[in-house]
Design an enzyme around this catalytic site. Structure first.
Site, PDB file in Angstrom:
ATOM      1  N   ASN A   9       0.971  -1.210   0.082  1.00  0.00           N
ATOM      2  CA  ASN A   9       0.125   0.043   0.240  1.00  0.00           C
ATOM      3  C   ASN A   9       0.940   1.081   0.122  1.00  0.00           C
ATOM      4  OD1 ASN A   9      -1.920   2.161   0.275  1.00  0.00           O
ATOM      5  ND2 ASN A   9      -2.434   1.353   2.780  1.00  0.00           N
ATOM      6  N   LYS A  11       0.146   4.155  -0.364  1.00  0.00           N
ATOM      7  CA  LYS A  11      -0.428   5.582   0.261  1.00  0.00           C
ATOM      8  C   LYS A  11      -0.224   6.727  -0.848  1.00  0.00           C
ATOM      9  CE  LYS A  11      -0.245   3.200   4.432  1.00  0.00           C
ATOM     10  NZ  LYS A  11      -0.107   3.353   6.211  1.00  0.00           N
ATOM     11  N   HIS A  94      -9.553   1.579   4.346  1.00  0.00           N
ATOM     12  CA  HIS A  94      -8.270   1.471   4.965  1.00  0.00           C
ATOM     13  C   HIS A  94      -8.479   2.379   6.196  1.00  0.00           C
ATOM     14  CE1 HIS A  94      -4.159   2.741   6.035  1.00  0.00           C
ATOM     15  NE2 HIS A  94      -4.103   1.600   5.738  1.00  0.00           N
ATOM     16  N   GLU A  96      -6.888   4.881   7.662  1.00  0.00           N
ATOM     17  CA  GLU A  96      -6.737   6.257   7.274  1.00  0.00           C
ATOM     18  C   GLU A  96      -7.937   6.920   6.547  1.00  0.00           C
ATOM     19  OE1 GLU A  96      -2.901   5.722   5.206  1.00  0.00           O
ATOM     20  OE2 GLU A  96      -2.208   5.220   7.093  1.00  0.00           O
ATOM     21  N   GLU A 166      -5.914  -4.891  10.131  1.00  0.00           N
ATOM     22  CA  GLU A 166      -4.855  -3.935  10.499  1.00  0.00           C
ATOM     23  C   GLU A 166      -5.006  -3.322  11.782  1.00  0.00           C
ATOM     24  OE1 GLU A 166      -2.669  -2.634   6.750  1.00  0.00           O
ATOM     25  OE2 GLU A 166      -4.467  -1.341   7.129  1.00  0.00           O
ATOM     26  N   SER A 212       2.803  -2.151  10.395  1.00  0.00           N
ATOM     27  CA  SER A 212       4.226  -2.386  10.566  1.00  0.00           C
ATOM     28  C   SER A 212       4.716  -3.658  10.208  1.00  0.00           C
ATOM     29  CB  SER A 212       4.568  -2.102  12.027  1.00  0.00           C
ATOM     30  OG  SER A 212       4.363  -0.522  11.993  1.00  0.00           O
TER      31      SER A 212
HETATM   32  P1  PGA Z   1       2.366   0.190   7.627  1.00  0.00           P
HETATM   33  O1  PGA Z   1       1.101   0.362   6.735  1.00  0.00           O
HETATM   34  O2  PGA Z   1       3.020  -1.276   7.107  1.00  0.00           O
HETATM   35  O3  PGA Z   1       3.263   1.362   7.122  1.00  0.00           O
HETATM   36  O4  PGA Z   1       2.179  -0.013   9.190  1.00  0.00           O
HETATM   37  C1  PGA Z   1       0.287  -0.837   6.565  1.00  0.00           C
HETATM   38  C2  PGA Z   1      -1.287  -0.127   5.966  1.00  0.00           C
HETATM   39  O5  PGA Z   1      -1.447   0.970   6.365  1.00  0.00           O
HETATM   40  O6  PGA Z   1      -1.757  -0.847   4.984  1.00  0.00           O
END
Ligand code: PGA
Length: 250
Positions: A9, A11, A94, A96, A166, A212
């Site tokens: 992802n 982003k 997601h 976010e 997540e 992460s």
């Molecule tokens: P991250 O993001 O691996 O940077 O924690 C995962 C995600 O938001 O899909």
């Protein structure tokens, strides 16, 4: 047997030139992968990504899709528009988007339907926040997100729908759920799917862990019975790191 899926992802990262550079570096490193390899890129990078990934085993995804066919929805993109670009996957709901853009279980449901109608595979994200976890609400929140977000979908839809668990407190923070915790929670999601949808769905649905995930912890996470791959943010931006995760079982 469920096939693992490792999806990046990106982003809001990477220009078209950087997209081309990263995919060209990544392709030879992941060509023998046993899992599905996906990169979910910004809308503006989709064409460049498709071109760079041509003839490779890398599939390209988007990060959101609107449910309406067309109309006055400034800033949104329809499923048909993505279909025209031959996008294979799309991330939906997601955290976010839930946190900053007012995404709800209802909009997740509508977007997922739109993706399936256009034959694009949805990667539907669920997960509890830190305070929900501290208040002991993890299972309740996940059950609601799954039951409401996926309301109305049939067994055959789950051949296409991928779920990404997540935990919000683990995204971009460097904190990961322990492999055992993540496995247990994903096991719980399987129980909800079996109970609320159909007993076969609990076993057949592909469920990723995200938050992460990196080169250090990927093997242990992926070794868990219920975890079918990962949705990778930060570590998907570097070809070497992402390739390492994709090749976790080598
Ligand atoms: P991250 O993001 O691996 O940077 O924690 C995962 C995600 O938001 O899909």
């Amino acid at each position: 047997m469920r096939k693992a899926i490792i999806a990046g992802n990106w982003k809001m990262n990477k220009t078209m030139a950087e997209t081309k550079e990263t995919i060209s570096a990544l392709a030879p490193l992941v060509k023998d992968a046993d899992c599905d390899v996906v990169l979910c890129v910004p809308f503006t990078d989709i064409q460049a990504a498709k071109k760079a990934a041509r003839g490779t085993n890398i599939k390209i995804g988007a990060q959101n899709v609107h449910w309406a066919e067309k109309g006055a929805f400034t800033g949104e993109i329809s499923a048909d528009m993505l279909k025209e670009l031959k996008v294979d996957y799309v991330i939906i709901g997601h955290s976010e988007r839930r946190q900053y853009f007012g995404e709800t279980d209802e909009t997740v449901n509508k977007r997922t339907q739109a993706a399936l109608n256009a034959r694009i595979k949805p990667i539907v994200c669920v997960g509890e926040t830190e305070s929900e976890r501290e208040d002991g609400l993890t299972e309740k929140v996940l059950e609601r997100q799954i039951v409401e977000g996926l309301k109305g979908f049939k067994s055959k839809d789950f051949d296409k729908i991928v779920i990404a668990y997540e935990p919000v407190w683990a995204i971009g923070t460097g904190k990961t759920a322990t492999a055992q915790d993540a496995n247990e929670t994903i096991g719980y999601i399987r129980k909800v799917l079996a109970k609320k949808f159909h007993k076969t769905i609990g076993e057949k649905a592909r469920i990723q862990y995200g938050g992460s995930m990196n080169v250090k912890n990927c093997k242990e996470l992926m070794a868990q019975e219920h975890i079918d791959g990962g949705l990778i943010g930060g570590a998907s931006l570097k070809a070497d790191d992402f390739a390492y995760i994709v090749n976790y079982n080598k």
